[in-house]
Scaffold this motif. Structure first.
Motif, PDB file in Angstrom:
ATOM      1  N   CYS A 210       7.562 -13.878  19.494  1.00  0.00           N
ATOM      2  CA  CYS A 210       8.487 -14.309  18.455  1.00  0.00           C
ATOM      3  C   CYS A 210       7.830 -14.541  17.099  1.00  0.00           C
ATOM      4  CB  CYS A 210       9.185 -15.590  18.897  1.00  0.00           C
ATOM      5  SG  CYS A 210      10.243 -15.366  20.328  1.00  0.00           S
ATOM      6  N   GLY A 211       8.431 -13.958  16.073  1.00  0.00           N
ATOM      7  CA  GLY A 211       8.100 -14.254  14.691  1.00  0.00           C
ATOM      8  C   GLY A 211       6.629 -14.290  14.359  1.00  0.00           C
ATOM      9  N   ALA A 212       6.181 -15.429  13.843  1.00  0.00           N
ATOM     10  CA  ALA A 212       4.800 -15.579  13.395  1.00  0.00           C
ATOM     11  C   ALA A 212       3.794 -15.441  14.525  1.00  0.00           C
ATOM     12  CB  ALA A 212       4.627 -16.938  12.716  1.00  0.00           C
ATOM     13  N   HIS A 271       1.052 -17.300   7.764  1.00  0.00           N
ATOM     14  CA  HIS A 271       0.434 -16.623   8.903  1.00  0.00           C
ATOM     15  C   HIS A 271       0.535 -15.098   8.810  1.00  0.00           C
ATOM     16  CE1 HIS A 271      -0.129 -20.437  10.792  1.00  0.00           C
ATOM     17  NE2 HIS A 271       1.137 -20.644  11.064  1.00  0.00           N
ATOM     18  N   TYR A 272       1.377 -14.606   7.934  1.00  0.00           N
ATOM     19  CA  TYR A 272       1.699 -13.172   7.885  1.00  0.00           C
ATOM     20  C   TYR A 272       0.460 -12.337   7.555  1.00  0.00           C
ATOM     21  CZ  TYR A 272       4.186  -8.928   6.378  1.00  0.00           C
ATOM     22  OH  TYR A 272       4.644  -7.636   6.216  1.00  0.00           O
ATOM     23  N   VAL A 273       0.190 -11.319   8.363  1.00  0.00           N
ATOM     24  CA  VAL A 273      -1.000 -10.487   8.156  1.00  0.00           C
ATOM     25  C   VAL A 273      -0.791  -9.449   7.061  1.00  0.00           C
ATOM     26  CG1 VAL A 273      -1.810 -10.764  10.529  1.00  0.00           C
ATOM     27  CG2 VAL A 273      -0.279  -8.846   9.961  1.00  0.00           C
ATOM     28  N   GLY A 274       0.466  -9.249   6.627  1.00  0.00           N
ATOM     29  CA  GLY A 274       0.747  -8.221   5.633  1.00  0.00           C
ATOM     30  C   GLY A 274       0.866  -8.732   4.217  1.00  0.00           C
ATOM     31  N   GLN A 275       0.239  -9.850   3.918  1.00  0.00           N
ATOM     32  CA  GLN A 275       0.341 -10.402   2.563  1.00  0.00           C
ATOM     33  C   GLN A 275      -0.153  -9.412   1.511  1.00  0.00           C
ATOM     34  OE1 GLN A 275      -1.393 -14.289   2.086  1.00  0.00           O
ATOM     35  NE2 GLN A 275      -0.280 -15.177   3.825  1.00  0.00           N
ATOM     36  N   GLN A 276      -1.276  -8.765   1.789  1.00  0.00           N
ATOM     37  CA  GLN A 276      -1.827  -7.801   0.825  1.00  0.00           C
ATOM     38  C   GLN A 276      -0.858  -6.654   0.604  1.00  0.00           C
ATOM     39  OE1 GLN A 276      -5.488  -5.961   2.054  1.00  0.00           O
ATOM     40  NE2 GLN A 276      -5.891  -5.060   0.067  1.00  0.00           N
ATOM     41  N   PHE A 277      -0.222  -6.196   1.663  1.00  0.00           N
ATOM     42  CA  PHE A 277       0.771  -5.121   1.588  1.00  0.00           C
ATOM     43  C   PHE A 277       1.915  -5.522   0.671  1.00  0.00           C
ATOM     44  CE2 PHE A 277       4.774  -3.445   3.361  1.00  0.00           C
ATOM     45  CZ  PHE A 277       4.550  -2.086   3.261  1.00  0.00           C
ATOM     46  N   GLY A 282       4.230  -5.800  -5.503  1.00  0.00           N
ATOM     47  CA  GLY A 282       4.808  -6.745  -6.445  1.00  0.00           C
ATOM     48  C   GLY A 282       5.691  -7.791  -5.801  1.00  0.00           C
ATOM     49  N   LEU A 283       5.521  -8.000  -4.492  1.00  0.00           N
ATOM     50  CA  LEU A 283       6.319  -8.976  -3.751  1.00  0.00           C
ATOM     51  C   LEU A 283       5.433 -10.137  -3.339  1.00  0.00           C
ATOM     52  CD1 LEU A 283       8.169  -6.428  -1.446  1.00  0.00           C
ATOM     53  CD2 LEU A 283       9.029  -7.438  -3.569  1.00  0.00           C
ATOM     54  N   GLY A 284       6.050 -11.287  -3.143  1.00  0.00           N
ATOM     55  CA  GLY A 284       5.281 -12.467  -2.767  1.00  0.00           C
ATOM     56  C   GLY A 284       5.978 -13.296  -1.721  1.00  0.00           C
ATOM     57  N   ASP A 352       7.345  -5.316   9.303  1.00  0.00           N
ATOM     58  CA  ASP A 352       6.434  -4.611  10.221  1.00  0.00           C
ATOM     59  C   ASP A 352       5.509  -3.656   9.470  1.00  0.00           C
ATOM     60  OD1 ASP A 352       7.542  -5.895  12.375  1.00  0.00           O
ATOM     61  OD2 ASP A 352       8.975  -4.301  12.814  1.00  0.00           O
ATOM     62  N   GLY A 353       5.972  -3.157   8.314  1.00  0.00           N
ATOM     63  CA  GLY A 353       5.118  -2.286   7.508  1.00  0.00           C
ATOM     64  C   GLY A 353       3.846  -2.985   7.087  1.00  0.00           C
ATOM     65  N   GLY A 354       3.930  -4.279   6.792  1.00  0.00           N
ATOM     66  CA  GLY A 354       2.732  -5.047   6.457  1.00  0.00           C
ATOM     67  C   GLY A 354       1.792  -5.173   7.639  1.00  0.00           C
ATOM     68  N   ARG A 355       2.358  -5.248   8.840  1.00  0.00           N
ATOM     69  CA  ARG A 355       1.520  -5.328  10.038  1.00  0.00           C
ATOM     70  C   ARG A 355       0.809  -4.004  10.290  1.00  0.00           C
ATOM     71  NH1 ARG A 355       6.372  -8.564  13.201  1.00  0.00           N
ATOM     72  NH2 ARG A 355       5.666 -10.682  12.670  1.00  0.00           N
ATOM     73  N   LEU A 356       1.520  -2.896  10.074  1.00  0.00           N
ATOM     74  CA  LEU A 356       0.884  -1.583  10.210  1.00  0.00           C
ATOM     75  C   LEU A 356      -0.262  -1.435   9.214  1.00  0.00           C
ATOM     76  CD1 LEU A 356       4.048   0.723  10.554  1.00  0.00           C
ATOM     77  CD2 LEU A 356       2.543  -0.053  12.386  1.00  0.00           C
ATOM     78  N   HIS A 357      -0.022  -1.895   7.984  1.00  0.00           N
ATOM     79  CA  HIS A 357      -1.054  -1.825   6.948  1.00  0.00           C
ATOM     80  C   HIS A 357      -2.272  -2.648   7.338  1.00  0.00           C
ATOM     81  CE1 HIS A 357      -2.954  -3.155   3.124  1.00  0.00           C
ATOM     82  NE2 HIS A 357      -2.739  -1.897   2.770  1.00  0.00           N
ATOM     83  N   PHE A 358      -2.053  -3.839   7.884  1.00  0.00           N
ATOM     84  CA  PHE A 358      -3.148  -4.704   8.324  1.00  0.00           C
ATOM     85  C   PHE A 358      -3.977  -4.016   9.411  1.00  0.00           C
ATOM     86  CE2 PHE A 358      -4.568  -7.817  11.532  1.00  0.00           C
ATOM     87  CZ  PHE A 358      -5.440  -8.585  10.767  1.00  0.00           C
ATOM     88  N   LEU A 359      -3.295  -3.406  10.373  1.00  0.00           N
ATOM     89  CA  LEU A 359      -4.007  -2.736  11.459  1.00  0.00           C
ATOM     90  C   LEU A 359      -4.795  -1.537  10.939  1.00  0.00           C
ATOM     91  CD1 LEU A 359      -1.190  -2.948  14.132  1.00  0.00           C
ATOM     92  CD2 LEU A 359      -3.480  -3.907  14.392  1.00  0.00           C
ATOM     93  N   GLU A 360      -4.201  -0.787  10.035  1.00  0.00           N
ATOM     94  CA  GLU A 360      -4.886   0.392   9.494  1.00  0.00           C
ATOM     95  C   GLU A 360      -6.114   0.005   8.678  1.00  0.00           C
ATOM     96  OE1 GLU A 360      -1.730   2.339   7.462  1.00  0.00           O
ATOM     97  OE2 GLU A 360      -0.727   2.971   9.323  1.00  0.00           O
TER      98      GLU A 360
END
Length: 389
Positions: A210-212, A271-277, A282-284, A352-360
């Motif tokens: 679930c979630g985070a 906790h989100y791993v896709g912050q950089q993504f 331009g999103l925060g 989920d796109g941010g999670r894919l970016h983190f994994l890549e």
């Protein structure tokens, strides 16, 4: 006469030479290179032309060709034979049957990725009763025709006290089977003795994390403990041989993961791993929070009117009765139910796109897959990853 370095093709309609730059040693630009060949408007964009005899080659690289849509998710419903008998058991009710379908497809994807094997440790995050780990063990024992899997480790992580656990079935099998009652954000795999003894490669798994909890599990697997940022300065303590890890301490490498996603409305920016993504677009944090709230629209339609969980914030539950999403009626006047559900799914895919970016960025090839039909569960997307090398 054409200007130096410019195309030598004369445009009759414009009464001037083409102004395109040409390659060194060439007279005409790519558009007008074949004077003698027949040129036709490009079928994808009639604003430019293409040599008729090179049309097929041009269509493959034309800038106007249809691009892959962002966050497309493939459908791949798999199964594993170890669960077939149980799936055919008429004693199982509708709910149990749906869980078995998900577990079967999860094992099928682990098999397809080459992750389902001995000589490794499976870490089940949000383990609940531990059914997924149970079927992993049964699948390997049956496939390899052995009574015990001594070169197999199963680590179950669940922060809540769980009833009707399947752990007892594995006490006398010889397999190294351990359960940790801990929040994922407080779990340091390098301190788990089971993992540091044999240093078997790790495979992360989870059914409806679930979630985070998904982001926490990814950080737990892929971020080096020594590089984690401390929220507060660590308390000073004397270093002793027992408390100082050696140079070769720690678990084995991460071999891959397969995690069924859910409850994006319970994700947290911290906790989100896709912050950089997100930041690159331009999103925060504010936009992330809005996308999380809207993501609940994907599962708040008539197909998901069943009972909701009142169990707080479990990181994973076998009954899949998750915490109800926040209801938002502000848009009901101008968006239909179908439009809200579609927008909710797009918000989920963006997260989920941010999670894919983190994994890549951590050296993994990752993918999103619809691993079961929506009739089985609306939360039907599986996140998988294997090392890119």
């Amino acid at each position: 006469m054409a200007a130096p370095g410019r195309c030598g093709f004369f445009l009759e309609k414009k009464k001037r030479f083409c102004k395109m730059i040409v390659a060194r040693g060439k007279v005409f630009c790519g558009e007008h290179a074949e004077e003698g060949s027949s040129r036709i408007p490009c079928p994808l964009d009639p604003k430019h032309t293409v040599s008729e005899d090179k049309l097929e080659q041009h269509l493959k690289k034309c800038n106007s060709r249809e691009k892959a849509k962002p966050w497309d998710v493939d459908n791949s419903v798999l199964s594993h034979p170890i669960l077939q008998e149980e799936l055919n058991n008429p004693k199982n009710g509708d709910s149990a049957h749906k869980h078995l379908k998900q577990q079967s497809s999860l094992l099928g994807h682990l098999e397809a990725l080459g992750l389902l094997g001995r000589g490794r440790c499976f870490v089940e995050f949000g383990a609940g009763r531990g059914k997924l780990s149970h079927w992993i063990h049964e699948a390997l024992k049956t496939r390899d025709h052995v009574k015990t899997c001594k070169d197999l480790q199963l680590l179950l992580v669940e922060r809540c006290s769980t009833r009707f656990k399947v752990d007892g079935k594995h006490q006398d099998t010889g397999v190294e089977f351990e359960r940790l009652q801990v929040d994922i954000q407080h779990l340091d795999l390098s301190k788990v003795q089971l993992l540091t003894q044999k240093k078997l490669p790790l495979v992360g798994v989870g059914k409806h994390l679930c979630g985070a909890a998904t982001d926490l599990a990814l950080r737990c697997l892929l971020e080096t403990p020594g590089l984690r940022k401390e929220v507060q300065p660590p308390r000073k303590r004397l270093k002793t041989p027992e408390s100082s890890p050696g140079p070769d301490s720690g678990p084995g490498p991460v071999l891959g993961l397969a995690v069924a996603l859910c409850c994006h409305h319970r994700c947290e920016w911290r906790h989100y791993v896709g912050q950089q993504f997100f930041l690159q677009k331009g999103l925060g944090a504010a936009e992330f929070s809005a996308f999380c709230r809207m993501s609940s629209w994907a599962t708040c339609g008539p197909a998901n009117r069943g009972p909701a969980s009142r169990a707080g914030t479990n990181q994973g539950r076998d009954d899949e009765e998750h915490e109800p999403a926040e209801k938002t009626d502000a848009v009901s006047g101008f968006l239909s139910l179908e439009e809200r559900e579609q927008l909710g799914r797009l918000c989920k895919r963006l997260i989920d796109g941010g999670r894919l970016h983190f994994l890549e960025t951590n050296g993994f090839l990752s993918k999103l897959t619809c691993y079961v039909d929506r009739e089985v569960t609306l939360e039907n997307v599986l996140l998988t990853a294997v090392p890119s090398n």
